[in-house]
Design a protein around this motif. Sequence first.
Motif, PDB file in Angstrom:
ATOM      1  N   GLU A   1      -9.555  94.911  43.386  1.00 54.56           N
ATOM      2  CA  GLU A   1     -10.729  94.536  42.613  1.00 54.56           C
ATOM      3  C   GLU A   1     -10.325  93.712  41.402  1.00 54.56           C
ATOM      4  O   GLU A   1      -9.160  93.700  40.990  1.00 54.56           O
ATOM      5  CB  GLU A   1     -11.548  95.757  42.185  1.00 54.56           C
ATOM      6  CG  GLU A   1     -10.889  96.642  41.168  1.00 54.56           C
ATOM      7  CD  GLU A   1     -11.734  97.851  40.775  1.00 54.56           C
ATOM      8  OE1 GLU A   1     -12.783  98.103  41.396  1.00 54.56           O
ATOM      9  OE2 GLU A   1     -11.320  98.537  39.823  1.00 54.56           O
ATOM     10  N   THR A   2     -11.312  93.030  40.878  1.00 57.79           N
ATOM     11  CA  THR A   2     -11.141  92.282  39.636  1.00 57.79           C
ATOM     12  C   THR A   2     -12.495  92.156  38.969  1.00 57.79           C
ATOM     13  O   THR A   2     -13.532  92.188  39.629  1.00 57.79           O
ATOM     14  CB  THR A   2     -10.512  90.889  39.881  1.00 57.79           C
ATOM     15  OG1 THR A   2     -10.019  90.375  38.652  1.00 57.79           O
ATOM     16  CG2 THR A   2     -11.472  89.925  40.498  1.00 57.79           C
ATOM     17  N   THR A   3     -12.458  92.028  37.666  1.00 57.34           N
ATOM     18  CA  THR A   3     -13.667  91.743  36.907  1.00 57.34           C
ATOM     19  C   THR A   3     -13.657  90.252  36.596  1.00 57.34           C
ATOM     20  O   THR A   3     -12.672  89.724  36.074  1.00 57.34           O
ATOM     21  CB  THR A   3     -13.710  92.558  35.604  1.00 57.34           C
ATOM     22  OG1 THR A   3     -13.686  93.948  35.937  1.00 57.34           O
ATOM     23  CG2 THR A   3     -14.969  92.256  34.813  1.00 57.34           C
TER      24      THR A   3
ATOM     25  N   LEU B   1     -13.821  82.558  31.613  1.00 60.84           N
ATOM     26  CA  LEU B   1     -13.124  81.591  32.470  1.00 60.84           C
ATOM     27  C   LEU B   1     -13.615  80.168  32.188  1.00 60.84           C
ATOM     28  O   LEU B   1     -14.824  79.922  32.117  1.00 60.84           O
ATOM     29  CB  LEU B   1     -13.352  81.920  33.946  1.00 60.84           C
ATOM     30  CG  LEU B   1     -12.696  83.184  34.472  1.00 60.84           C
ATOM     31  CD1 LEU B   1     -13.171  83.479  35.894  1.00 60.84           C
ATOM     32  CD2 LEU B   1     -11.182  83.057  34.436  1.00 60.84           C
ATOM     33  N   ASP B   2     -12.664  79.248  32.050  1.00 58.76           N
ATOM     34  CA  ASP B   2     -13.013  77.845  31.797  1.00 58.76           C
ATOM     35  C   ASP B   2     -13.906  77.249  32.879  1.00 58.76           C
ATOM     36  O   ASP B   2     -14.705  76.361  32.609  1.00 58.76           O
ATOM     37  CB  ASP B   2     -11.742  76.994  31.666  1.00 58.76           C
ATOM     38  CG  ASP B   2     -11.112  77.106  30.295  1.00 58.76           C
ATOM     39  OD1 ASP B   2     -11.785  77.560  29.346  1.00 58.76           O
ATOM     40  OD2 ASP B   2      -9.933  76.733  30.172  1.00 58.76           O
TER      41      ASP B   2
ATOM     42  N   PRO C   1     -20.512  85.726  36.037  1.00 56.80           N
ATOM     43  CA  PRO C   1     -19.613  86.201  34.989  1.00 56.80           C
ATOM     44  C   PRO C   1     -19.896  87.672  34.656  1.00 56.80           C
ATOM     45  O   PRO C   1     -21.048  88.084  34.568  1.00 56.80           O
ATOM     46  CB  PRO C   1     -19.952  85.305  33.791  1.00 56.80           C
ATOM     47  CG  PRO C   1     -20.549  84.071  34.390  1.00 56.80           C
ATOM     48  CD  PRO C   1     -21.255  84.532  35.633  1.00 56.80           C
ATOM     49  N   GLY C   2     -18.811  88.444  34.522  1.00 56.23           N
ATOM     50  CA  GLY C   2     -18.937  89.870  34.205  1.00 56.23           C
ATOM     51  C   GLY C   2     -19.010  90.775  35.413  1.00 56.23           C
ATOM     52  O   GLY C   2     -18.884  91.996  35.275  1.00 56.23           O
TER      53      GLY C   2
ATOM     54  N   VAL D   1     -19.849  92.323  45.920  1.00 57.23           N
ATOM     55  CA  VAL D   1     -20.314  92.483  44.548  1.00 57.23           C
ATOM     56  C   VAL D   1     -21.496  93.448  44.592  1.00 57.23           C
ATOM     57  O   VAL D   1     -22.395  93.295  45.421  1.00 57.23           O
ATOM     58  CB  VAL D   1     -20.682  91.133  43.896  1.00 57.23           C
ATOM     59  CG1 VAL D   1     -21.784  90.410  44.644  1.00 57.23           C
ATOM     60  CG2 VAL D   1     -21.024  91.306  42.429  1.00 57.23           C
ATOM     61  N   GLY D   2     -21.431  94.473  43.782  1.00 55.96           N
ATOM     62  CA  GLY D   2     -22.496  95.477  43.800  1.00 55.96           C
ATOM     63  C   GLY D   2     -22.627  96.160  45.146  1.00 55.96           C
ATOM     64  O   GLY D   2     -23.719  96.562  45.532  1.00 55.96           O
TER      65      GLY D   2
END
Length: 144
Positions: free
Chosen positions: A33-35, A40-41, A100-101, A126-127
Motif C-alpha cells: 500500500e501507499t498513500t 506530488l509535483d 491526492p490523499g 482505492v476504498g
Amino acid sequence: MDREFITARIPHRPPFLWLDRVLELTESAIRAETTVSAELDVFKGHYPDYPIMPGVLLCEAVFQAGALLIAETLRGKQDLQGVPVLTRILGAKFKREVRPGDLIEITAALKEQVGPAWFLKGGVQVGGKIAVQVEFACALKGGE
C-alpha cells in the motif's frame, strides 16, 4: 515491511518509488500500500483544478510490486542475478480515479514463469474498489 525492506530489494527510489509498505508477501503474490501524497509535483500539471493520479503511475506501482515479488522470490539464489525490468504490458483497465490523499492497495500475482520471463497480473484498489487492473511481463536485466 517498510520502505527499507522495499529498497533493499528493488532499485526504485523517491521520487519514483510508489510503495510505502508491504502488507503480505507469499511465493506467488504481494499486497502493498501507499498513500498518494497531495504534495506530488504531478498534481500541479495533471488536471490542477481536479487532480487525478495518472493511470500510468498507478500501473508503475503495480509493476514495482511485481518487481519486488520477483526479487524476493530470487533472493539468495546465486545463479539468478539482476533486477526485474518491465518488458511488456499486456493490457490495462482504468475503472476508478485515485485522488491526492487516497490510500491505495497494490497487488501483483505471478501467473507463469517461462524461462527468463515472468508473467504477472495486478491491480490497484482505492476504498476497497478496483481502480486499475493490468497484466504485464518482466525479465531480469543487468546481472551478468
